[in-house]
Write a protein that holds these residues in place. Structure first.
Motif, PDB file in Angstrom:
ATOM      1  N   GLY A  88       0.804  -1.209  -0.056  1.00 25.41           N
ATOM      2  CA  GLY A  88      -0.023   0.006  -0.076  1.00 25.41           C
ATOM      3  C   GLY A  88       0.912   1.250  -0.006  1.00 25.41           C
ATOM      4  N   ARG A  89       1.868   1.223   0.637  1.00 24.80           N
ATOM      5  CA  ARG A  89       2.944   2.575   0.964  1.00 24.80           C
ATOM      6  C   ARG A  89       3.304   2.600  -0.570  1.00 24.80           C
ATOM      7  NH1 ARG A  89       5.651   0.833   4.862  1.00 24.80           N
ATOM      8  NH2 ARG A  89       7.177  -0.345   3.582  1.00 24.80           N
ATOM      9  N   VAL A  90       4.153   1.482  -1.209  1.00 20.20           N
ATOM     10  CA  VAL A  90       4.473   1.421  -2.506  1.00 20.20           C
ATOM     11  C   VAL A  90       3.652   2.189  -3.330  1.00 20.20           C
ATOM     12  CG1 VAL A  90       5.482   0.343  -4.612  1.00 20.20           C
ATOM     13  CG2 VAL A  90       6.347  -0.075  -2.032  1.00 20.20           C
ATOM     14  N   MET A  91       2.354   1.682  -3.468  1.00 24.64           N
ATOM     15  CA  MET A  91       1.243   2.166  -4.355  1.00 24.64           C
ATOM     16  C   MET A  91       0.927   3.552  -4.137  1.00 24.64           C
ATOM     17  SD  MET A  91       0.654   0.079  -6.613  1.00 24.64           S
ATOM     18  CE  MET A  91      -0.892   0.849  -7.467  1.00 24.64           C
ATOM     19  N   LYS A  96       1.320   9.278  -5.859  1.00 33.99           N
ATOM     20  CA  LYS A  96       1.716  10.745  -5.669  1.00 33.99           C
ATOM     21  C   LYS A  96       2.744  11.023  -6.741  1.00 33.99           C
ATOM     22  CE  LYS A  96       3.530  13.715  -2.197  1.00 33.99           C
ATOM     23  NZ  LYS A  96       4.049  13.671  -0.910  1.00 33.99           N
ATOM     24  N   SER A  97       3.661  10.237  -7.382  1.00 30.89           N
ATOM     25  CA  SER A  97       4.728  10.523  -8.300  1.00 30.89           C
ATOM     26  C   SER A  97       4.067  10.767  -9.711  1.00 30.89           C
ATOM     27  CB  SER A  97       5.789   9.331  -8.506  1.00 30.89           C
ATOM     28  OG  SER A  97       6.557   9.726  -9.302  1.00 30.89           O
ATOM     29  N   SER A  98       3.034   9.617  -9.866  1.00 31.27           N
ATOM     30  CA  SER A  98       2.258  10.013 -11.358  1.00 31.27           C
ATOM     31  C   SER A  98       1.463  11.160 -11.137  1.00 31.27           C
ATOM     32  CB  SER A  98       1.244   8.653 -11.144  1.00 31.27           C
ATOM     33  OG  SER A  98       0.271   8.839 -12.391  1.00 31.27           O
ATOM     34  N   THR A 109       1.855  14.274 -14.081  1.00 36.13           N
ATOM     35  CA  THR A 109       1.041  14.483 -14.847  1.00 36.13           C
ATOM     36  C   THR A 109       0.645  16.119 -14.962  1.00 36.13           C
ATOM     37  OG1 THR A 109      -0.081  12.246 -14.450  1.00 36.13           O
ATOM     38  CG2 THR A 109      -1.607  14.070 -15.320  1.00 36.13           C
ATOM     39  N   SER A 110       0.622  16.533 -13.501  1.00 36.00           N
ATOM     40  CA  SER A 110       0.336  18.046 -13.045  1.00 36.00           C
ATOM     41  C   SER A 110       1.459  18.927 -13.685  1.00 36.00           C
ATOM     42  CB  SER A 110      -0.200  18.351 -11.885  1.00 36.00           C
ATOM     43  OG  SER A 110       1.084  17.972 -10.824  1.00 36.00           O
ATOM     44  N   ASN A 111       2.653  18.352 -13.722  1.00 38.23           N
ATOM     45  CA  ASN A 111       3.633  19.081 -14.089  1.00 38.23           C
ATOM     46  C   ASN A 111       4.533  18.891 -15.592  1.00 38.23           C
ATOM     47  OD1 ASN A 111       4.334  20.747 -11.515  1.00 38.23           O
ATOM     48  ND2 ASN A 111       4.075  18.707 -10.686  1.00 38.23           N
TER      49      ASN A 111
END
Length: 132
Positions: free
Chosen positions: A112-115, A120-122, A126-128
């Motif tokens: 869950g932590r990895v996901m 968050k990275s994705s 996507t936003s940047n």
């Protein structure tokens, strides 16, 4: 014999306990799922002991039967073989008394932590992302 849903309507069913904990108490301290291939007699005997104790349901020895957990033991390429063996063992043990067989799927510690980090990275990418 009634099916599972019919049985549940008429009585409380009992299930077996923790396979891994029992194996550990026997002094087995390595990959429990590997026993499905290497020592199926041990797994079948445990199923039979639970049935003799009154279990209506036995669970397959597949709690850690996924590629991520099996990779710790170099067994990630044998996921299908290990899980199919576990199912066959449980069905064989349950056949004489007609107990139900449930498949067991365990959690993956830290998954869950990895996901969450990946999501968050994705979102950040996507936003940047650069617009062209």
């Amino acid at each position: 014999m009634m099916g599972l849903l019919e049985e549940l309507k008429t009585r409380i069913l009992t299930a077996d306990g923790a396979m891994g904990t029992l194996l550990y108490s026997y002094g087995i301290e390595y990959c429990n799922e590997e026993l499905n291939l290497q020592r199926p007699d041990i797994i079948e005997r445990i199923h039979e002991e639970y049935i003799q104790a009154g279990a209506d349901i036995i669970q397959t020895n597949t709690y850690g039967g996924n590629a991520l957990k099996l990779a710790r033991y170099g067994l990630e390429s044998q996921v299908k073989e290990i899980n199919e063996a576990a199912i066959a063992i449980a069905k064989r043990a349950a056949a004489p008394g007609g107990q139900f067989v449930f498949g067991t799927i365990g959690g993956i510690r830290g998954f869950g932590r990895v996901m969450r980090r990946l999501i968050k990275s994705s979102r950040w990418w996507t936003s940047n992302r650069a617009t062209s």
